[in-house]
Design a protein around this motif. Sequence first.
Motif, PDB file in Angstrom:
ATOM      1  N   ASN A  91       0.813  -1.334   0.234  1.00 21.91           N
ATOM      2  CA  ASN A  91      -0.160  -0.012   0.198  1.00 21.91           C
ATOM      3  C   ASN A  91       0.978   1.264  -0.004  1.00 21.91           C
ATOM      4  OD1 ASN A  91      -2.428  -1.550   0.019  1.00 21.91           O
ATOM      5  ND2 ASN A  91      -2.345  -1.692   2.315  1.00 21.91           N
ATOM      6  N   ARG A  92       1.914   1.297  -0.289  1.00 24.13           N
ATOM      7  CA  ARG A  92       2.870   2.301  -0.410  1.00 24.13           C
ATOM      8  C   ARG A  92       3.092   2.929  -1.820  1.00 24.13           C
ATOM      9  NH1 ARG A  92       6.348   3.426   4.003  1.00 24.13           N
ATOM     10  NH2 ARG A  92       6.212   5.498   2.828  1.00 24.13           N
ATOM     11  N   HIS A  93       3.356   4.321  -1.854  1.00 28.06           N
ATOM     12  CA  HIS A  93       3.780   4.706  -3.315  1.00 28.06           C
ATOM     13  C   HIS A  93       5.085   4.294  -3.614  1.00 28.06           C
ATOM     14  CE1 HIS A  93      -0.166   6.047  -4.477  1.00 28.06           C
ATOM     15  NE2 HIS A  93      -0.398   6.242  -3.149  1.00 28.06           N
ATOM     16  N   VAL A  94       5.615   3.548  -4.525  1.00 23.04           N
ATOM     17  CA  VAL A  94       7.068   3.384  -4.530  1.00 23.04           C
ATOM     18  C   VAL A  94       7.663   3.892  -5.701  1.00 23.04           C
ATOM     19  CG1 VAL A  94       8.756   1.481  -4.557  1.00 23.04           C
ATOM     20  CG2 VAL A  94       6.804   1.268  -3.075  1.00 23.04           C
ATOM     21  N   LEU A  95       8.681   4.345  -5.639  1.00 23.71           N
ATOM     22  CA  LEU A  95       9.623   4.921  -6.929  1.00 23.71           C
ATOM     23  C   LEU A  95      10.902   4.371  -6.664  1.00 23.71           C
ATOM     24  CD1 LEU A  95       9.665   6.812  -9.312  1.00 23.71           C
ATOM     25  CD2 LEU A  95      10.643   8.624  -7.703  1.00 23.71           C
ATOM     26  N   VAL A  96      11.114   3.478  -7.574  1.00 19.75           N
ATOM     27  CA  VAL A  96      12.526   2.938  -7.713  1.00 19.75           C
ATOM     28  C   VAL A  96      13.530   3.729  -8.638  1.00 19.75           C
ATOM     29  CG1 VAL A  96      13.889   0.619  -8.712  1.00 19.75           C
ATOM     30  CG2 VAL A  96      11.589   0.603  -7.601  1.00 19.75           C
ATOM     31  N   VAL A  97      14.617   4.112  -7.969  1.00 14.49           N
ATOM     32  CA  VAL A  97      15.680   4.873  -8.491  1.00 14.49           C
ATOM     33  C   VAL A  97      17.102   4.233  -8.908  1.00 14.49           C
ATOM     34  CG1 VAL A  97      17.331   6.718  -8.146  1.00 14.49           C
ATOM     35  CG2 VAL A  97      14.916   6.893  -7.224  1.00 14.49           C
ATOM     36  N   GLU A  98      17.259   4.253 -10.225  1.00  9.81           N
ATOM     37  CA  GLU A  98      18.581   3.500 -10.847  1.00  9.81           C
ATOM     38  C   GLU A  98      19.455   4.432 -11.450  1.00  9.81           C
ATOM     39  OE1 GLU A  98      20.167   1.149 -10.677  1.00  9.81           O
ATOM     40  OE2 GLU A  98      19.490  -0.719 -11.547  1.00  9.81           O
ATOM     41  N   ASP A  99      20.759   4.229 -11.454  1.00 10.41           N
ATOM     42  CA  ASP A  99      21.559   5.198 -12.172  1.00 10.41           C
ATOM     43  C   ASP A  99      21.472   4.797 -14.007  1.00 10.41           C
ATOM     44  OD1 ASP A  99      22.489   2.316 -11.797  1.00 10.41           O
ATOM     45  OD2 ASP A  99      24.501   2.770 -11.924  1.00 10.41           O
ATOM     46  N   ILE A 100      21.282   3.517 -14.080  1.00  8.42           N
ATOM     47  CA  ILE A 100      21.240   3.230 -15.624  1.00  8.42           C
ATOM     48  C   ILE A 100      20.310   2.091 -16.013  1.00  8.42           C
ATOM     49  CG2 ILE A 100      23.133   1.840 -15.425  1.00  8.42           C
ATOM     50  CD1 ILE A 100      23.844   2.891 -18.273  1.00  8.42           C
ATOM     51  N   ILE A 101      19.643   2.125 -17.095  1.00  4.49           N
ATOM     52  CA  ILE A 101      18.690   0.710 -17.491  1.00  4.49           C
ATOM     53  C   ILE A 101      19.457   0.770 -18.727  1.00  4.49           C
ATOM     54  CG2 ILE A 101      16.816   2.296 -18.378  1.00  4.49           C
ATOM     55  CD1 ILE A 101      15.306  -0.389 -17.957  1.00  4.49           C
ATOM     56  N   ASP A 102      20.076  -0.726 -18.878  1.00  2.00           N
ATOM     57  CA  ASP A 102      20.820  -1.193 -19.989  1.00  2.00           C
ATOM     58  C   ASP A 102      19.726  -2.271 -20.865  1.00  2.00           C
ATOM     59  OD1 ASP A 102      22.832  -1.874 -21.661  1.00  2.00           O
ATOM     60  OD2 ASP A 102      24.067  -2.350 -20.355  1.00  2.00           O
ATOM     61  N   THR A 103      20.058  -3.348 -20.360  1.00  2.13           N
ATOM     62  CA  THR A 103      19.206  -4.431 -20.738  1.00  2.13           C
ATOM     63  C   THR A 103      17.981  -4.579 -20.479  1.00  2.13           C
ATOM     64  OG1 THR A 103      19.923  -6.369 -19.269  1.00  2.13           O
ATOM     65  CG2 THR A 103      21.291  -6.219 -21.300  1.00  2.13           C
ATOM     66  N   GLY A 104      17.626  -4.044 -19.072  1.00  2.00           N
ATOM     67  CA  GLY A 104      16.405  -4.039 -18.447  1.00  2.00           C
ATOM     68  C   GLY A 104      16.400  -5.323 -17.566  1.00  2.00           C
ATOM     69  N   ARG A 105      17.440  -6.027 -17.589  1.00  3.61           N
ATOM     70  CA  ARG A 105      17.062  -7.184 -16.587  1.00  3.61           C
ATOM     71  C   ARG A 105      17.090  -6.937 -14.932  1.00  3.61           C
ATOM     72  NH1 ARG A 105      21.941 -10.274 -20.057  1.00  3.61           N
ATOM     73  NH2 ARG A 105      20.696 -11.879 -21.179  1.00  3.61           N
ATOM     74  N   SER A 132      19.067   1.395 -26.882  1.00  4.26           N
ATOM     75  CA  SER A 132      19.446   0.487 -27.980  1.00  4.26           C
ATOM     76  C   SER A 132      19.938  -0.883 -27.455  1.00  4.26           C
ATOM     77  CB  SER A 132      20.552   0.958 -28.693  1.00  4.26           C
ATOM     78  OG  SER A 132      21.738   0.978 -28.001  1.00  4.26           O
ATOM     79  N   ARG A 133      20.118  -0.950 -26.141  1.00  2.42           N
ATOM     80  CA  ARG A 133      20.511  -2.315 -25.475  1.00  2.42           C
ATOM     81  C   ARG A 133      19.396  -3.089 -24.973  1.00  2.42           C
ATOM     82  NH1 ARG A 133      25.466  -4.723 -24.621  1.00  2.42           N
ATOM     83  NH2 ARG A 133      25.048  -4.694 -22.272  1.00  2.42           N
ATOM     84  N   ARG A 134      18.357  -2.525 -24.933  1.00  2.87           N
ATOM     85  CA  ARG A 134      17.231  -3.413 -24.039  1.00  2.87           C
ATOM     86  C   ARG A 134      16.826  -4.732 -24.793  1.00  2.87           C
ATOM     87  NH1 ARG A 134      16.817   0.348 -21.928  1.00  2.87           N
ATOM     88  NH2 ARG A 134      15.065   1.297 -21.801  1.00  2.87           N
ATOM     89  N   LEU A 135      17.015  -5.713 -23.633  1.00  2.00           N
ATOM     90  CA  LEU A 135      16.558  -6.962 -24.038  1.00  2.00           C
ATOM     91  C   LEU A 135      15.110  -7.288 -23.474  1.00  2.00           C
ATOM     92  CD1 LEU A 135      19.879  -9.084 -23.556  1.00  2.00           C
ATOM     93  CD2 LEU A 135      18.993  -8.259 -25.763  1.00  2.00           C
ATOM     94  N   VAL A 136      14.874  -6.808 -22.199  1.00  2.00           N
ATOM     95  CA  VAL A 136      13.619  -6.837 -21.515  1.00  2.00           C
ATOM     96  C   VAL A 136      12.795  -5.450 -21.717  1.00  2.00           C
ATOM     97  CG1 VAL A 136      12.370  -7.790 -19.506  1.00  2.00           C
ATOM     98  CG2 VAL A 136      14.822  -8.539 -20.134  1.00  2.00           C
ATOM     99  N   ASP A 137      11.579  -5.427 -22.082  1.00  2.00           N
ATOM    100  CA  ASP A 137      10.722  -4.316 -21.826  1.00  2.00           C
ATOM    101  C   ASP A 137      10.313  -3.882 -20.631  1.00  2.00           C
ATOM    102  OD1 ASP A 137       9.653  -2.367 -23.478  1.00  2.00           O
ATOM    103  OD2 ASP A 137       7.532  -3.194 -23.127  1.00  2.00           O
TER     104      ASP A 137
END
Length: 177
Positions: A91-105, A132-137
């Motif tokens: 029940n929390r509003h969650v925002l995930v923070v990443e430095d980079i998304i590459d393949t998406g795995r 350009s590197r995405r393998l998983v949407d």
Amino acid sequence: MKHTLEVMISEAEINQALDKMAEQINRDYAGVDSLLVVGLLKGSVIVMSDLVRRLDGNVHLDFMTASSYGESTESSGDVKIVMDLARSIKNRHVLVVEDIIDTGRTLSKVLALLKSREPASLAIASFLDKPSRRLVDVEVKYVGVAIPDEFVVGYGLDYAEAYRQLPYIAKVIPAEE
Ligand code: PRP
Ligand code: MN
Ligand code: MG
């Protein structure tokens, strides 16, 4: 590997991109009573601290360690949850923070896990995006800068654990023999 670094995104450009991301996030979450920002260690540590200092309202922080690259420059595809969150996200509003998304795995694995815990909402903010590197949407709602397929370090991103502390993002150029 012998190499040199070439600045790709300066500190000033990083700050501009962060201001834009924070503006969108503040607008989108203006109505919620509390936002839980989840940083994926270790890469997100720098952007997390810079981004949350731009956020309004009741912001809580938690961290999770997911690792796939190890010492190599290529994602192994085997994403491990090395350390889980400290608290429940139900029940929390969650925002995930990443430095980079590459393949998406990494994000797809983490997202599936977090979704199963029934948060009120779940979204992703990634400072860099290498589409350009995405393998998983994976749907990334907030992106700082989209970059071409170059190996980059700094601002949390490492090469065999080095260079995370650089205040800018740099391209790694292999030295000629
Ligand atoms: C890096 C980066 C992202 C992930 C992106 O983390 O910080 O978390 O890879 O790659 P992907 O989209 O192909 O999964 P890494 O596994 O190197 O751990 P680190 O954050 O500790 O450097
Ligand atoms: Mn990471
Ligand atoms: Mg890494």
